[in-house]
Design an enzyme around this catalytic site. Sequence first.
Site, PDB file in Angstrom:
ATOM      1  N   GLU A 236       0.847  -1.189   0.000  1.00  0.00           N
ATOM      2  CA  GLU A 236       0.000   0.000   0.000  1.00  0.00           C
ATOM      3  C   GLU A 236       0.880   1.235   0.000  1.00  0.00           C
ATOM      4  O   GLU A 236       1.908   1.277   0.666  1.00  0.00           O
ATOM      5  CB  GLU A 236      -0.910  -0.010   1.236  1.00  0.00           C
ATOM      6  CG  GLU A 236      -1.970   1.081   1.230  1.00  0.00           C
ATOM      7  CD  GLU A 236      -1.509   2.379   1.859  1.00  0.00           C
ATOM      8  OE1 GLU A 236      -2.155   3.417   1.628  1.00  0.00           O
ATOM      9  OE2 GLU A 236      -0.489   2.355   2.585  1.00  0.00           O
ATOM     10  N   SER A 237       0.499   2.234  -0.808  1.00  0.00           N
ATOM     11  CA  SER A 237       1.224   3.489  -0.891  1.00  0.00           C
ATOM     12  C   SER A 237       2.669   3.225  -1.332  1.00  0.00           C
ATOM     13  O   SER A 237       2.886   2.668  -2.403  1.00  0.00           O
ATOM     14  CB  SER A 237       1.153   4.223   0.451  1.00  0.00           C
ATOM     15  OG  SER A 237       1.681   5.520   0.354  1.00  0.00           O
ATOM     16  N   ALA A 238       3.662   3.607  -0.539  1.00  0.00           N
ATOM     17  CA  ALA A 238       5.039   3.296  -0.903  1.00  0.00           C
ATOM     18  C   ALA A 238       5.241   1.798  -1.076  1.00  0.00           C
ATOM     19  O   ALA A 238       6.078   1.359  -1.868  1.00  0.00           O
ATOM     20  CB  ALA A 238       5.996   3.839   0.155  1.00  0.00           C
TER      21      ALA A 238
ATOM     22  N   HIS B 297      -6.264   8.806   1.335  1.00  0.00           N
ATOM     23  CA  HIS B 297      -5.109   7.922   1.255  1.00  0.00           C
ATOM     24  C   HIS B 297      -4.861   7.276   2.615  1.00  0.00           C
ATOM     25  O   HIS B 297      -4.868   7.929   3.652  1.00  0.00           O
ATOM     26  CB  HIS B 297      -3.880   8.724   0.839  1.00  0.00           C
ATOM     27  CG  HIS B 297      -2.662   7.896   0.618  1.00  0.00           C
ATOM     28  ND1 HIS B 297      -2.478   7.146  -0.519  1.00  0.00           N
ATOM     29  CD2 HIS B 297      -1.560   7.689   1.378  1.00  0.00           C
ATOM     30  CE1 HIS B 297      -1.314   6.522  -0.448  1.00  0.00           C
ATOM     31  NE2 HIS B 297      -0.739   6.830   0.701  1.00  0.00           N
TER      32      HIS B 297
END
Length: 564
Positions: free
Chosen positions: A234-236, A480
């Site tokens: 997730e994300s990075a 986010h």
Amino acid sequence: MWSLLTAAVLFARLSIAVPTTAAPAIEKRAAPTVQLDYATVVGSSALGIDSFKGIPYAQPPVGKLRLKPPQPITGDLGTVQATGLPRACPQMYLKSDDIPDDILGRFINTPVFQKITHAGEDCLTINVQKPSSATPESKLPVLFWIFGGGFEFGSTQLYDGTSLILRSMAQNRDIIFVAVNYRVGGFGFLPGADIKKDGSANLGLLDQRLGLQWVAENIEKFGGDPEKVTIWGESAGAISVFDQMALYDGDNTYKGKPLFRGAIMNSGSVIPADPVDCPKGEVVYEKVVEEAGCSKATDKLDCLRSVDYTTFLNAANSVPGILSYNSVALSYLPRPDGKALTASPDKLGRSGLLAKVPLIIGDQEDEGTLFSLVQNNITTTEHLVDYFSTYFFHGATKEQLRALVDTYPNDPSAGSPFRTGNLNQLYPQYKRLAAMLGDLVFTLSRRVFLDIANSKFPEIPTYSYLGTYGHIIPILGTSHGSDVLTSFGYTPGIPSTSIQNYYLSFVNNLDPNKGTPLGFPKWPRWSEGKMLLNFEAVKNSLLKDDFRGESAKYLEEHTDILHI
């Protein structure tokens, strides 16, 4: 001024934290033990799940191994008590100014923040959680988790696979959950010409790759099948998943076999980036060198390796971070190094130099809101153009950036949080900036990637989604990081149940529909009409992936000038 705690609470919503829950009582039976070639690993049991947390998978990256690629373990470690809290890698603690407390006040009294503790350089460990009934003959599929945190924060301390494993056991389609610790911030992604010359770029990605190799070597002893690994982030962590597909020009093999067969990317995919020795990278490197007191050293990189831990930590954290005005114009991120990541990820994708695996990829509806809270001096279109020119896209002219900005109406009702009319306009350009940041880094970058993937590899199944279940949250919307709580089962409800069921089907069968219980709509391949599965608050639906088409077209046609 915001306190560090307030900033930390904000970043908890950015995906580095999951709620604190009461730990289940340890079962009173013999502690589970697994014999590896280099250690005897002792774990703990609860709820029919054996957990082994903090298993070393590499030599400690300390001393001369600081800022070096990870090295496999060569000696015998004896008995490893994998029952406590794994050490986190050094974190990039940030300060954030001028965010009104009332925006995040409701989070302070909810269990969304868990402080990362026990951080240090000796942090390259891996967690394994499995059904207690699993044996080396079980050959269970493996879900390999890569945490997010802007390449600045994060740790396996914060993620527990119990909810996913319990659901898999209840449905007789057991899985094994693995989470890898990797270096972040200046310890894992320091740029600069010296770093490139030394072959020490993108260390966090190399940590992840060594963790995958550890799984290939050892997961069978825990009951897993090394040929049935799905990588998930997730994300990075999602950006890392893409980069694992792109490393070594798409070669994801180890000893002749693929390290993973599927990929899941939550809120992140391809990030076009300039080389590790680009001017921005050099500015970051020289700032760290200066703050560490190494500017006059004959060998600056050797000096950085020799200073004490606190000195290097403070130096690494002296550059702008994700909660600063720079926002997602990150100081630390994967950059092309000519060796492991041979070119910008977007160019590797367009060249077809990716591991060809089925994938799920999706976003939250309002990805950009959390990254747009502090830029309250941006009040006009020209301010927006200047902001992107100064902090983000140095390869683009102001005329090109003005054309990009103009694809987003100067109308609060068109901005993010989307579908909220003129409400939630924190400052004059807030919703417009939030829409742009969310699209450029996440939502429309995802669509551009899917277009490329389906043109290059039409035979590879791809599935995409949009999360809209937080629509009613003021200022932030479905922001986010909100998917972390949902995916890990900490916010019970239809979205959590849906995501877990579809993901378990994908991990087992590389198809989110196969084995998913009755009552869930069929998730079509993205190539079949470019449809998204829309995770709403009380139901799931299908949504055409064609919103903000003019902006998407501009992004696709100008990727070469939109490098961070």
